[in-house]
Design a protein around this motif. Sequence first.
Motif, short mmCIF file in Angstrom:
data_model
loop_
_atom_site.label_atom_id
_atom_site.label_comp_id
_atom_site.label_asym_id
_atom_site.label_seq_id
_atom_site.Cartn_x
_atom_site.Cartn_y
_atom_site.Cartn_z
N VAL A 15 0.70 -1.10 0.09
CA VAL A 15 -0.05 0.05 -0.04
C VAL A 15 0.74 1.29 0.18
O VAL A 15 0.34 2.39 -0.25
N PHE A 16 2.23 1.19 0.31
CA PHE A 16 3.01 2.32 0.60
C PHE A 16 3.55 2.74 -0.56
O PHE A 16 3.97 1.87 -1.49
N ALA A 17 3.76 3.94 -0.99
CA ALA A 17 4.14 4.40 -2.36
C ALA A 17 4.90 5.69 -1.96
O ALA A 17 4.54 6.69 -1.27
N MET A 18 6.34 6.26 -2.63
CA MET A 18 7.21 7.10 -2.36
C MET A 18 7.73 7.55 -3.60
O MET A 18 7.99 7.01 -4.65
N VAL A 19 8.06 8.85 -3.65
CA VAL A 19 8.80 9.62 -4.83
C VAL A 19 10.06 10.08 -4.18
O VAL A 19 9.82 11.13 -3.42
N ILE A 20 11.28 10.04 -4.57
CA ILE A 20 12.26 10.96 -4.16
C ILE A 20 12.53 11.86 -5.52
O ILE A 20 12.73 11.42 -6.54
N ALA A 21 12.78 13.00 -5.39
CA ALA A 21 13.37 13.87 -6.38
C ALA A 21 14.72 14.19 -6.33
O ALA A 21 15.24 14.52 -5.29
N TYR A 22 15.49 14.04 -7.43
CA TYR A 22 17.05 14.31 -7.54
C TYR A 22 17.20 15.50 -8.33
O TYR A 22 16.68 15.50 -9.46
N LEU A 23 17.96 16.33 -7.92
CA LEU A 23 18.37 17.47 -8.70
C LEU A 23 19.89 17.51 -8.80
O LEU A 23 20.58 17.67 -7.53
N ASP A 24 20.48 17.51 -10.25
CA ASP A 24 21.91 17.64 -10.32
C ASP A 24 22.75 16.26 -9.39
O ASP A 24 23.58 16.34 -9.01
N PRO B 96 19.73 14.12 -3.75
CA PRO B 96 18.15 14.17 -3.16
C PRO B 96 17.83 15.90 -2.72
O PRO B 96 18.59 16.44 -1.96
N ALA B 97 16.65 15.93 -3.17
CA ALA B 97 16.25 17.23 -3.25
C ALA B 97 14.71 17.49 -2.65
O ALA B 97 14.41 18.64 -2.17
N GLY B 98 14.10 16.55 -2.48
CA GLY B 98 12.94 16.28 -1.75
C GLY B 98 12.35 14.96 -1.89
O GLY B 98 12.65 14.11 -2.69
N GLN B 99 11.10 14.83 -1.35
CA GLN B 99 10.50 13.39 -1.11
C GLN B 99 9.01 13.79 -0.66
O GLN B 99 8.46 14.55 -0.12
N THR B 100 8.28 12.62 -1.13
CA THR B 100 6.73 12.76 -0.96
C THR B 100 6.45 11.25 -0.79
O THR B 100 7.32 10.25 -1.44
N TRP B 101 5.44 10.83 0.14
CA TRP B 101 4.89 9.41 0.27
C TRP B 101 3.45 9.53 0.67
O TRP B 101 2.93 10.30 1.30
N GLY B 102 2.91 8.32 0.74
CA GLY B 102 1.88 7.86 1.12
C GLY B 102 1.28 6.67 1.05
O GLY B 102 2.10 5.55 0.80
N TRP B 103 -0.05 6.18 1.14
CA TRP B 103 -0.44 4.96 1.26
C TRP B 103 -1.99 4.76 0.93
O TRP B 103 -2.38 5.67 1.32
N THR B 104 -2.36 3.74 0.69
CA THR B 104 -3.71 3.23 0.20
C THR B 104 -4.60 3.06 1.62
O THR B 104 -3.78 2.24 2.45
N LEU B 105 -5.48 3.93 2.06
CA LEU B 105 -6.12 3.49 3.41
C LEU B 105 -6.95 1.96 3.03
O LEU B 105 -7.52 1.74 2.36
N SER B 106 -6.88 1.49 4.27
CA SER B 106 -7.41 -0.27 4.22
C SER B 106 -8.71 0.04 4.98
O SER B 106 -9.13 1.14 5.38
N PRO B 107 -9.64 -0.71 5.08
CA PRO B 107 -10.88 -0.75 5.54
C PRO B 107 -10.70 -0.61 6.96
O PRO B 107 -9.59 -1.09 7.55
#
Length: 198
Positions: free
Chosen positions: A63-72, A75-86
């Motif tokens: 359920v977890f997913a993440m994105v890291i941004a790389y600049l040159d 690592p320059a930033g990141q975001t993440w989250g997950w699908t909510l279960s019942p």
Amino acid sequence: MKPPDAVVFQHLDAAQARELRATVADIYRRSYVDAIASGDPFDSPDQFMHRFDSYTAPTRRDVFAMVIAYLDGQPAGQTWGWTLSPNAAWWNNFRPDNTIVNRDAFTAEDGTRTFALSEIMVCANNTGRGLARALHDALLNSRPERRSTLLVEPDNERAYRAYRNWGWTRAGITRPSWPDAPTFDVLIRDLPAGASSG
């Protein structure tokens, strides 16, 4: 604002994110400089990484997913989250605004309805370049869920303004069960995949 052409996004699942734990901690420290300096226990790097470890536990692999941004190449930033279960704990302390007619229907989860966007952060030396929006879009535009939700502190005017510009609306308030957690506004937004599937 358009992000620099040199930005590269890396999509990660929970196991891959855990392998980059040191990078995650470094991005946090370089993004939340003022919050960490405030001494608020909730914003301490140790508590933040404790939450990250919970989010990426093996039981959350699917359920977890993440994105890291790389600049040159850095690592320059990141975001993440997950699908909510019942019966997701996300909604346990949720108090809806008057615009929500049926709380039970609004918070009902089936494991495919809602993606909880937990974090977006950009290192202080890279702010003002469109990276936060680019990270936001890179993660959410890849999601199959019908909607997304996030929490924002009501007095975080900069973030609040950005979220409203990106199509988020307030649905109510909550106070998560994490130690020292503040009260947050709960925002909601339809996702592109959900809109196209009707």
